[in-house]
Design an enzyme around this catalytic site. Sequence first.
Site, PDB file in Angstrom:
ATOM      1  N   LYS A 167      -1.983 -21.897 -25.048  1.00  0.00           N
ATOM      2  CA  LYS A 167      -1.765 -21.332 -23.707  1.00  0.00           C
ATOM      3  C   LYS A 167      -2.362 -22.214 -22.613  1.00  0.00           C
ATOM      4  CE  LYS A 167       0.478 -18.608 -23.552  1.00  0.00           C
ATOM      5  NZ  LYS A 167       1.962 -18.756 -23.712  1.00  0.00           N
ATOM      6  N   GLY A 168      -2.475 -23.500 -22.907  1.00  0.00           N
ATOM      7  CA  GLY A 168      -2.984 -24.428 -21.897  1.00  0.00           C
ATOM      8  C   GLY A 168      -1.892 -25.197 -21.190  1.00  0.00           C
ATOM      9  N   THR A 204       0.738 -26.799 -23.398  1.00  0.00           N
ATOM     10  CA  THR A 204       1.113 -27.857 -24.343  1.00  0.00           C
ATOM     11  C   THR A 204       2.622 -28.069 -24.387  1.00  0.00           C
ATOM     12  OG1 THR A 204       1.109 -26.279 -26.191  1.00  0.00           O
ATOM     13  CG2 THR A 204      -0.929 -27.516 -25.779  1.00  0.00           C
ATOM     14  N   ARG A 205       3.396 -26.988 -24.367  1.00  0.00           N
ATOM     15  CA  ARG A 205       4.849 -27.135 -24.413  1.00  0.00           C
ATOM     16  C   ARG A 205       5.369 -27.828 -23.162  1.00  0.00           C
ATOM     17  NH1 ARG A 205       8.658 -28.389 -27.481  1.00  0.00           N
ATOM     18  NH2 ARG A 205       7.578 -27.110 -29.032  1.00  0.00           N
ATOM     19  N   ARG A 223      -6.688 -25.472 -19.071  1.00  0.00           N
ATOM     20  CA  ARG A 223      -6.580 -24.765 -17.798  1.00  0.00           C
ATOM     21  C   ARG A 223      -7.820 -23.891 -17.633  1.00  0.00           C
ATOM     22  NH1 ARG A 223      -1.968 -20.192 -18.905  1.00  0.00           N
ATOM     23  NH2 ARG A 223      -2.341 -19.811 -16.687  1.00  0.00           N
ATOM     24  N   LYS A 251       7.684 -18.500 -21.387  1.00  0.00           N
ATOM     25  CA  LYS A 251       6.640 -19.224 -20.659  1.00  0.00           C
ATOM     26  C   LYS A 251       6.591 -18.704 -19.215  1.00  0.00           C
ATOM     27  CE  LYS A 251       6.111 -21.773 -24.301  1.00  0.00           C
ATOM     28  NZ  LYS A 251       4.928 -21.602 -25.185  1.00  0.00           N
ATOM     29  N   GLY A 252       5.371 -18.636 -18.693  1.00  0.00           N
ATOM     30  CA  GLY A 252       5.222 -18.213 -17.303  1.00  0.00           C
ATOM     31  C   GLY A 252       5.368 -16.727 -17.081  1.00  0.00           C
ATOM     32  N   ARG A 253       5.124 -15.935 -18.122  1.00  0.00           N
ATOM     33  CA  ARG A 253       5.208 -14.482 -17.960  1.00  0.00           C
ATOM     34  C   ARG A 253       4.119 -14.003 -17.001  1.00  0.00           C
ATOM     35  NH1 ARG A 253       5.943 -13.275 -24.388  1.00  0.00           N
ATOM     36  NH2 ARG A 253       8.189 -12.867 -24.407  1.00  0.00           N
ATOM     37  N   PRO A 254       4.399 -12.967 -16.227  1.00  0.00           N
ATOM     38  CA  PRO A 254       3.360 -12.446 -15.316  1.00  0.00           C
ATOM     39  C   PRO A 254       2.184 -11.865 -16.097  1.00  0.00           C
ATOM     40  CG  PRO A 254       5.260 -10.961 -15.407  1.00  0.00           C
ATOM     41  CD  PRO A 254       5.661 -12.216 -16.119  1.00  0.00           C
TER      42      PRO A 254
END
Length: 311
Positions: free
Chosen positions: A68-69, A71-72, A151, A274-277
Amino acid sequence: MDCFLASTFLLVLQTYAAPPEVVQAGFNMDLIDLDLGLPANVSAEVTASPPPGTSKRAPHSIIIGVRKGGTRALLEMLDIHPEVAAAATEVHFFDWDENYAKGFEWYRELMPYSYPHQITVEKTPGYFTSALAPERICAMNSSIKLLLILRDPAERVISDYTQVYFNRLENHKPVQAIENLLVRNGALNIRYKAIQRSLYDVHIRNWLRHFPLEQIHIVDGDALIRDPLPELQKVERFLNLPPRIVPTNFYFNQTKGFYCIRSDGRERCLHESKGRPHPAVNSTVLQQLRSFLQEHNRTFFRLVKRTFDWQ
């Protein structure tokens, strides 16, 4: 066997090619890897031919984390570069015993075909927090270049929770409010795995036992989200790649709220997961979390000899 000797031994195995006289003598060629980009026990006739001049090689660089930093996003953006060949999936070779037991050739076969002028990059976020991954990677290649994207550790905890929350919903499993996981009996639950993964100082110590700091490039994940290009240019320099990633490779997607990629006439964004609230977190609990992480952050800054703009 120390790290350098183990690395040298593996390098010999990777580069050995059987001379004609060995073949003529009737040696078992299943045991010898000719580095044709195929498993030693699979013939070219029954396998799709690789692009001419390519082979499957061990990675020259690994994105080791953190979960969750970002990487993708880092891998997708780095894959824009024409001299990068990126592995398609997370391999989990160095952190999962059952995969590591399958051996180095199994691992190499999961790498993409690449040309001699390209570098192969693999990413598995679980490596950073693995107790065994640093030593195992060092045994493969003690001079490998490592990429670590980090992050704000408190935000990373919340993002970690969010991923698990949605995964459990999709699998019709019960979920808990984040506060119930962060706090137990009135105190911060420091055994919560999401918190443990955000103790960057604890994990980087393990890597620094096996690799010098100069071989570990830390990407600022928060900066990558705000403005990808400067962070990617730093990665290009670290990997000794010619500068090929340019501003026109990115565009801001107003709907998704982050940058997407434009290359080879195509546009693509990261997966919808990715980028879910993030959920709103009780302010008192969030402050408890940040206070706990502060000392770990300061220790991490000392270890890596730089600071980050984390709350």
